[in-house]
Design an enzyme around this catalytic site. Sequence first.
Site, PDB file in Angstrom:
ATOM      1  CG  HIS A 107      -6.111  -2.571  -4.233  1.00  0.00           C
ATOM      2  ND1 HIS A 107      -4.768  -2.633  -4.539  1.00  0.00           N
ATOM      3  CD2 HIS A 107      -6.770  -2.935  -5.367  1.00  0.00           C
ATOM      4  CE1 HIS A 107      -4.620  -3.028  -5.787  1.00  0.00           C
ATOM      5  NE2 HIS A 107      -5.816  -3.203  -6.328  1.00  0.00           N
ATOM      6  CG  HIS A 149      -4.493   1.153  -6.569  1.00  0.00           C
ATOM      7  ND1 HIS A 149      -5.653   0.621  -6.069  1.00  0.00           N
ATOM      8  CD2 HIS A 149      -4.478   0.859  -7.891  1.00  0.00           C
ATOM      9  CE1 HIS A 149      -6.323   0.044  -7.055  1.00  0.00           C
ATOM     10  NE2 HIS A 149      -5.636   0.165  -8.171  1.00  0.00           N
ATOM     11  CB  CYS A 182     -11.045 -11.775 -19.364  1.00  0.00           C
ATOM     12  SG  CYS A 182     -11.221 -11.301 -17.622  1.00  0.00           S
ATOM     13  CB  CYS A 191      -8.105  -8.852 -18.680  1.00  0.00           C
ATOM     14  SG  CYS A 191      -7.514  -9.957 -17.409  1.00  0.00           S
ATOM     15  CB  CYS A 221      -9.379 -14.767 -17.169  1.00  0.00           C
ATOM     16  SG  CYS A 221      -8.258 -13.416 -16.747  1.00  0.00           S
ATOM     17  CG  HIS A 253      -9.891 -11.182 -13.562  1.00  0.00           C
ATOM     18  ND1 HIS A 253      -9.250 -10.663 -14.668  1.00  0.00           N
ATOM     19  CD2 HIS A 253     -10.044 -10.153 -12.694  1.00  0.00           C
ATOM     20  CE1 HIS A 253      -9.038  -9.367 -14.478  1.00  0.00           C
ATOM     21  NE2 HIS A 253      -9.509  -9.032 -13.296  1.00  0.00           N
ATOM     22  CE  LYS A 298      -5.814 -11.807  -8.163  1.00  0.00           C
ATOM     23  NZ  LYS A 298      -6.066 -12.428  -9.435  1.00  0.00           N
ATOM     24  CE  LYS A 332      -9.561  -1.418  -8.950  1.00  0.00           C
ATOM     25  NZ  LYS A 332      -9.077  -0.268  -9.712  1.00  0.00           N
TER      26      LYS A 332
HETATM   27 ZN   LIG Z   1      -9.211 -11.389 -16.627  1.00  0.00          ZN
END
Ligand SMILES: [Zn+2]
Length: 505
Positions: free
Chosen positions: A19, A22, A128, A131, A145, A148, A302, A305
């Site tokens: 995305h 990156h 999570c 993560c 989290c 997320h 946001k 991905k």
């Molecule tokens: Zn997370």
Amino acid sequence: MTLNWYLTTSIPYVNGEPHLGHALEFVHADVIARHLRARGRLVRLQSGTDDHAIKNVSAAAVADVPVQKFVNFNAQRFEQLGAALEVQFDEFLRTSADVRHAPAVRSVWNACKTAGDLYQKEYAGRYCSGCENFFSSDELLDGLCPEHLTPPLTVSESNWFFRLSKYRDQILELIESSALLIEPKERRNEVLGFLRGEVLDISVSRPAKRTGGWGIPVPDDPDQVIYVWFDALTNYISGLGFGSNQEEYERWWASETERVHIVGKGIVRFHAVYWIAFLLSAGLPLPTRIYVHDYLTVNGAKISKSGVQTASPLDLITQYGADALRWWLLSDPARVGTTDFTIDRLVGAYNRDLANGIGNLVSRTLSLNTREKTWDITVEEPDSNLGQELLARAATLPAEIDQWIENYDFRSATQAICEISDLGNQFIESEAPWQVVKDAESGSRAAAVRFESTLDVLQRACLVAAIELKSFIPSGGHNLEFHLRSGERPPAPVFPRIEKGARRQ
Ligand SMILES: [Zn+2]
């Protein structure tokens, strides 16, 4: 200034398409590499993919493709993105495919174990999977989290632990003394804040059954795989040949070099704390700098991905060109704070700064230069304030850009180049050389001197700007430089105006 620079991007997990975030990180790293090379430094730029992430396992399961095949396919798209962005990596390391990687990870693991920093413990915590990280209750945001905004899983298992607590004071000292530099300072302060609190030991292995066996087995404990961050972070030295090519490894990591990690703000702690601790434990040299970029949103949302791609960088390059996307990624995003991407902003920045800015200035300069000359005069230094100011700004531009790059501030660096084209366009308006040349052609020697001097100032200033531009937008910069040096007018504008939604010519 140090001669050898080793630069890395973080290695993304490859559960989907690359995305815009990156693309941002790739371009940042590439600009620093090109800039340093232009200044005579030796540079090695490495990127790659984090293949062993559990997210890759779950995405492969959803796609009903074997994990290895799945990551091979997606990793290609990240390499493709680098090429399309004209990013030059010296090494693109894939953690599941490069034979040098797993032995290097085991070797760091064994060194930490020998140092007495690894131990087994029964553990229950909130985890999570996005993560791949455990969170303490005060790190969660309303029980979710913070990255997320999803509820963490309560996980209970036997893991290997790393004595992170043991290294807290040492890492604090490294960052406070700037032996380990973190830019921008807002991110440095966050890391210091974390280190000044209670630092707990961290789990560095996972039950192999939870990952379906995907990952690097813990030496002498095949029921566990090495925590993906321990695995992934080691790419920074496995890609240099740690344990496989000692000479290259020492050249870039274990001698007088700058070792710079370029990362997004969500993973600073892994780099500025965990990675440093692993290296300290293993008795290995440390990175010298960590540059942290902020996040992008796309049309206010946001970037996700796994979600719908609203702004695929590869599509943007196909439609608007690599120069346009690179320029936006460098000139618009804030150094600290989230920046929203829209097509309007990309098109606006390109047309304003490149098409109407430096592109227009160079084109005007080159068209003046095609006049048939009937005079033979010596150019003089400009007597106009604007002309003098333009030359003075051009003379200091390279040093200014050195400073902005050193500060990891691309917005200011690109702005400095735009100031040259703004001044240049003002100068050309005020001098009106297309008028002056008529008097010169009618035989006025004073007009001929004025015309040639104006042209000389413009050519010198434009050339400095074009040379600097090559680190930011290589194609456009080289193109401008070529035409300025040869005096040859390009058959079509170097930066043709672009329109939202229109196909590129
Ligand atoms: Zn997370």
